[in-house]
Design a protein around this motif. Sequence first.
Motif, short mmCIF file in Angstrom:
data_model
loop_
_atom_site.label_atom_id
_atom_site.label_comp_id
_atom_site.label_asym_id
_atom_site.label_seq_id
_atom_site.Cartn_x
_atom_site.Cartn_y
_atom_site.Cartn_z
N LEU A 104 0.61 -1.01 0.00
CA LEU A 104 -0.44 0.17 -0.08
C LEU A 104 0.56 1.14 -0.15
O LEU A 104 0.28 2.49 0.19
CB LEU A 104 -0.73 0.06 1.34
CG LEU A 104 -2.05 -1.39 1.05
CD1 LEU A 104 -2.83 -1.13 2.90
CD2 LEU A 104 -3.14 -0.98 0.27
N ALA A 105 2.18 0.72 -0.29
CA ALA A 105 2.91 2.52 -0.24
C ALA A 105 3.44 2.93 -1.31
O ALA A 105 4.52 3.58 -1.33
CB ALA A 105 4.56 2.51 0.70
N THR A 106 2.82 2.09 -2.64
CA THR A 106 2.96 2.39 -3.53
C THR A 106 3.02 3.54 -4.04
O THR A 106 2.06 4.42 -3.46
CB THR A 106 2.86 1.58 -5.05
OG1 THR A 106 1.60 1.79 -5.00
CG2 THR A 106 3.41 -0.24 -4.65
N ARG A 107 3.40 4.55 -5.05
CA ARG A 107 2.60 5.72 -5.81
C ARG A 107 1.57 5.71 -6.08
O ARG A 107 0.33 6.75 -6.78
CB ARG A 107 3.79 6.46 -7.41
CG ARG A 107 3.93 5.80 -7.95
CD ARG A 107 4.76 6.45 -9.21
NE ARG A 107 4.70 5.55 -10.50
CZ ARG A 107 3.73 6.22 -11.29
NH1 ARG A 107 3.49 6.91 -11.80
NH2 ARG A 107 4.40 5.41 -12.80
N TYR A 108 0.53 4.49 -6.48
CA TYR A 108 -0.85 4.37 -6.98
C TYR A 108 -1.49 4.45 -6.00
O TYR A 108 -2.64 3.86 -5.68
CB TYR A 108 -1.11 3.20 -7.96
CG TYR A 108 0.81 3.01 -9.11
CD1 TYR A 108 -0.26 4.16 -10.31
CD2 TYR A 108 1.60 2.75 -9.11
CE1 TYR A 108 0.39 4.23 -11.60
CE2 TYR A 108 2.26 3.00 -10.46
CZ TYR A 108 1.66 3.14 -11.12
OH TYR A 108 2.17 3.03 -12.63
N TRP A 115 -5.54 13.34 -7.10
CA TRP A 115 -5.73 12.04 -5.97
C TRP A 115 -4.56 11.20 -7.54
O TRP A 115 -5.04 10.81 -8.49
CB TRP A 115 -6.87 11.91 -6.14
CG TRP A 115 -6.97 12.61 -5.11
CD1 TRP A 115 -8.98 12.94 -4.95
CD2 TRP A 115 -7.29 12.75 -3.49
NE1 TRP A 115 -9.34 13.98 -4.66
CE2 TRP A 115 -7.99 14.19 -3.35
CE3 TRP A 115 -6.22 13.15 -3.48
CZ2 TRP A 115 -7.48 14.87 -1.88
CZ3 TRP A 115 -6.04 13.04 -2.13
CH2 TRP A 115 -6.77 14.41 -1.29
N THR A 116 -3.78 10.34 -6.84
CA THR A 116 -3.34 9.19 -7.00
C THR A 116 -4.16 7.92 -8.00
O THR A 116 -5.60 8.02 -7.27
CB THR A 116 -2.36 8.30 -6.51
OG1 THR A 116 -1.61 7.61 -6.87
CG2 THR A 116 -2.90 8.00 -5.00
N LEU A 164 -1.02 5.60 0.78
CA LEU A 164 -0.17 5.99 1.78
C LEU A 164 0.22 7.22 0.68
O LEU A 164 1.21 8.43 2.00
CB LEU A 164 0.57 4.93 2.27
CG LEU A 164 -0.06 3.92 2.97
CD1 LEU A 164 0.79 2.96 3.73
CD2 LEU A 164 -0.89 4.34 3.84
N HIS A 165 0.53 7.09 -0.21
CA HIS A 165 1.41 7.83 -1.25
C HIS A 165 0.42 9.26 -0.85
O HIS A 165 1.18 10.61 -0.75
CB HIS A 165 0.79 7.65 -2.71
CG HIS A 165 1.66 8.76 -3.46
ND1 HIS A 165 2.69 8.99 -4.05
CD2 HIS A 165 1.26 9.44 -4.28
CE1 HIS A 165 3.42 9.62 -4.29
NE2 HIS A 165 2.34 10.16 -5.11
N GLU A 166 -0.74 9.51 -0.10
CA GLU A 166 -1.31 10.63 -0.50
C GLU A 166 -1.50 11.10 0.62
O GLU A 166 -1.98 11.80 1.42
CB GLU A 166 -3.14 10.50 -0.92
CG GLU A 166 -2.53 10.37 -2.52
CD GLU A 166 -2.65 11.87 -3.19
OE1 GLU A 166 -2.50 12.75 -2.77
OE2 GLU A 166 -2.69 11.53 -4.37
#
Length: 435
Positions: A102-106, A137-138, A109-111
């Motif tokens: 859940l930490a990818t740019r998609y 938003w991603t 967590l990226h936001e």
Amino acid sequence: MIAAAAAVGLFAVAAVTGGVLYLLGRPVHASAAPLFAQWLPHVGLGTPAALLLAALVCWHGPAVAARLPWRPLLALGYATAVAWTLSLALVDGWQRGVAGRLATRYEYLHEVPGVTDVPAMLAGFAGRILDGQPDSWTTHVSGHPPGALLVFVGLDRVGLRGGGWAGMLCILVAGLVAVAVPHTVRLLGSDPAARAVLPFVVLFPGAVWAGVSADGLFAGVTATGVALLAHGVTRGRAVAALAGGALLASGCYLSYGLVLMGPLALAVVVLADRHRRTVGWAFVGALPVVAGFTAAGFWWPTGYHLVVERYYQGVAADRAYGYWVWADLALVVVAAGPVAAVILRRTVRAGWRAVVLRLPDPERAAWLLPMAATAVIVAADLSGYSKAEVERIWLPFTVWLTAGASLIPAADRRGWLLVQAAVALTVNHLLLTGW
């Protein structure tokens, strides 16, 4: 056997067709079509635990489910489901399988770091859904209502930061389906039927995607909502119905598609023999959720219409409806396991006997709940808004197919549990799934 073989055949045809279309220069945009995954045979930290859990549940699960007192059984079922999901995730390793999902740019967590003012975020959420803007938003945040992002923002605010905590939250909440589904069957049907369901929902193949994806969390939230609604309308408990309505309404602000939980909620009300008036408390519970988001500035219909537009700004525009409208159904064979075809066949027969032939029907829940889930899946499929990746997107619906496990003869259940476990283990060890 014929039903299961036909289901597996459908998946094989979808896989071959996806490969042929790729060779013809018309890719379906799923790396291991129809699965969203990459071919990567591997073993990992979770392999021994996953194999051991599968063996224990297949060999001892039905017997333990038949004799253990109900509440300890539900506790054991929850713990085993969490362990099964976590062990499958750890086949890919802690970082790749849990902390990094859940930490990818998609992903959400990226936001999270950019949300410094929650009221302002909610008020301006819809304005950032469409792609092509500097502050869009991603992918996953734009594709869902703000409730999903709020979950991870809240986790961050209490000090549980990073992908590891987010991944574990998804796994722990997803495990609630192992309590909610059998308990709902027990409330609306019978104790033996619920005990038959429990090993199948514990060893659910969709655990491959529940650990780790936010859709696993969505499944846990909505399944608990259905179970609380069932408790309210069967026992006359207004508080349970109130909480069930609040959770089901919250589901609609986690994912737009979860409005389709409506038919399952309706099935619960139909199956309730007494206290149906208690369902009114479910609407009372839903109102503050809807009112709260609306007052904060997020109007659900506006968000939905914008997300449909955003959907076709991405890869969905290149994914052919003519392939995915049936290939998505092939994915159910993997996410719910081949036993879903067996249950569906027996569900149709049981429903025919009860409705058309009007024969005695002591176990309506065993066929009506899977039928409602099937209707929801078909509606989601025909909508065209779930082209690919439904192995995780439809988790809140596919878990309810296991509610008909009691329709399988007791002598055959251990064999089908083995098949279910084999599907999950094969997928997780041969492919690197996207979630």
